[in-house]
Design a protein around this motif. Sequence first.
Motif, short mmCIF file in Angstrom:
data_model
loop_
_atom_site.label_atom_id
_atom_site.label_comp_id
_atom_site.label_asym_id
_atom_site.label_seq_id
_atom_site.Cartn_x
_atom_site.Cartn_y
_atom_site.Cartn_z
N LYS A 24 0.34 8.55 2.19
CA LYS A 24 0.35 7.75 1.60
C LYS A 24 0.14 6.40 2.06
N LEU A 25 0.90 6.05 3.69
CA LEU A 25 0.75 5.08 4.16
C LEU A 25 -0.06 4.66 5.12
N ILE A 26 -0.56 6.03 5.54
CA ILE A 26 -1.34 6.30 6.67
C ILE A 26 -3.04 5.55 5.78
N ASP A 27 -3.22 6.48 4.87
CA ASP A 27 -3.98 6.27 3.53
C ASP A 27 -4.55 4.93 4.03
N TYR A 28 -3.18 4.22 2.89
CA TYR A 28 -3.26 3.06 1.86
C TYR A 28 -3.97 1.79 3.71
N ILE A 29 -2.79 2.08 4.70
CA ILE A 29 -3.56 1.00 6.44
C ILE A 29 -4.76 1.37 6.63
N GLN A 30 -5.05 2.54 6.83
CA GLN A 30 -6.83 2.85 7.48
C GLN A 30 -7.71 2.46 6.12
N LYS A 31 -6.96 2.01 4.57
CA LYS A 31 -8.00 1.56 3.83
C LYS A 31 -8.42 0.34 3.20
N HIS A 32 -7.22 -0.29 3.80
CA HIS A 32 -6.77 -1.93 3.39
C HIS A 32 -6.34 -2.66 4.52
N GLY A 33 -5.87 -2.16 5.01
CA GLY A 33 -4.97 -2.39 6.82
C GLY A 33 -3.67 -3.29 5.63
N TYR A 34 -3.12 -3.76 6.71
CA TYR A 34 -1.62 -4.40 6.68
C TYR A 34 -1.37 -5.58 6.98
N GLY A 35 -1.66 -6.35 5.18
CA GLY A 35 -1.42 -7.39 5.47
C GLY A 35 -0.62 -8.58 5.01
N ASN A 36 0.27 -8.02 3.88
CA ASN A 36 1.02 -8.32 2.98
C ASN A 36 2.08 -7.30 2.99
N TRP A 37 3.49 -6.89 3.98
CA TRP A 37 4.31 -5.84 4.12
C TRP A 37 4.97 -6.53 2.77
N ARG A 38 5.53 -6.88 2.38
CA ARG A 38 5.99 -6.69 1.05
C ARG A 38 5.80 -6.18 -0.05
N THR A 39 3.99 -7.02 -0.56
CA THR A 39 3.27 -6.18 -1.22
C THR A 39 2.78 -4.83 -1.16
N LEU A 40 2.95 -4.09 -0.03
CA LEU A 40 2.07 -2.71 0.28
C LEU A 40 2.83 -1.88 -0.34
N PRO A 41 4.18 -1.44 -0.35
CA PRO A 41 5.13 -0.35 -1.28
C PRO A 41 3.93 -0.58 -2.47
N LYS A 42 4.60 -1.08 -3.06
CA LYS A 42 3.86 -1.44 -4.67
C LYS A 42 2.58 -0.35 -4.93
N ASN A 43 1.61 -1.78 -4.34
CA ASN A 43 -0.20 -0.88 -3.99
C ASN A 43 -0.37 0.57 -2.88
N ALA A 44 0.75 0.65 -2.59
CA ALA A 44 0.10 2.36 -1.77
C ALA A 44 1.22 3.36 -2.83
N GLY A 45 1.63 3.16 -3.69
CA GLY A 45 2.75 3.47 -4.07
C GLY A 45 3.88 3.92 -3.92
N LEU A 46 4.18 3.91 -3.64
CA LEU A 46 5.87 3.84 -2.22
C LEU A 46 6.97 3.83 -2.98
N GLN A 47 7.70 4.02 -3.33
CA GLN A 47 9.37 3.80 -3.57
C GLN A 47 10.24 3.34 -2.39
N ARG A 48 9.25 2.99 -1.94
CA ARG A 48 10.50 1.72 -0.03
C ARG A 48 10.08 0.70 -0.62
N CYS A 49 11.34 -0.25 0.36
CA CYS A 49 11.36 -1.66 0.65
C CYS A 49 9.90 -1.89 1.78
N GLY A 50 9.30 -3.06 1.45
CA GLY A 50 7.79 -3.24 2.65
C GLY A 50 9.33 -2.65 3.93
N LYS A 51 10.17 -3.26 4.29
CA LYS A 51 10.67 -3.42 5.78
C LYS A 51 10.46 -1.92 6.57
N SER A 52 10.51 -1.36 5.25
CA SER A 52 11.03 0.12 5.92
C SER A 52 9.75 0.86 6.29
N CYS A 53 8.43 0.29 5.54
CA CYS A 53 7.26 0.33 5.54
C CYS A 53 6.52 0.33 7.02
#
Length: 88
Positions: A24-53
């Motif tokens: 999920k993390l790989i797919d999201y970053i390949q599609k959207h890039g990594y911009g804001n790590w705080r919002t990435l988990p929610k947008n990617a559908g992960l139940q993790r902290c942004g720092k963990s991602c």
Amino acid sequence: MGRAPCCDKNGLKKGPWTPEEDQKLIDYIQKHGYGNWRTLPKNAGLQRCGKSCRLRWTNYLRPDIKRGRFSFEEEETIIQLHSILGNK
């Protein structure tokens, strides 16, 4: 004063990452890039902290990470620089 918490700690998954979460993390970053790590988990559908991602991507999943032993040339460069610079 202080910084706002990075995420709501309730409901977050801790512990080892599963292959599904990695994908999920790989797919999201390949599609959207990594911009804001705080919002990435929610947008990617992960139940993790942004720092963990961020740490998972930076230390394990990036495609340009080199794994394995040093080559002979790399080892010689390290030894040469250590003799010049020491443990700086």
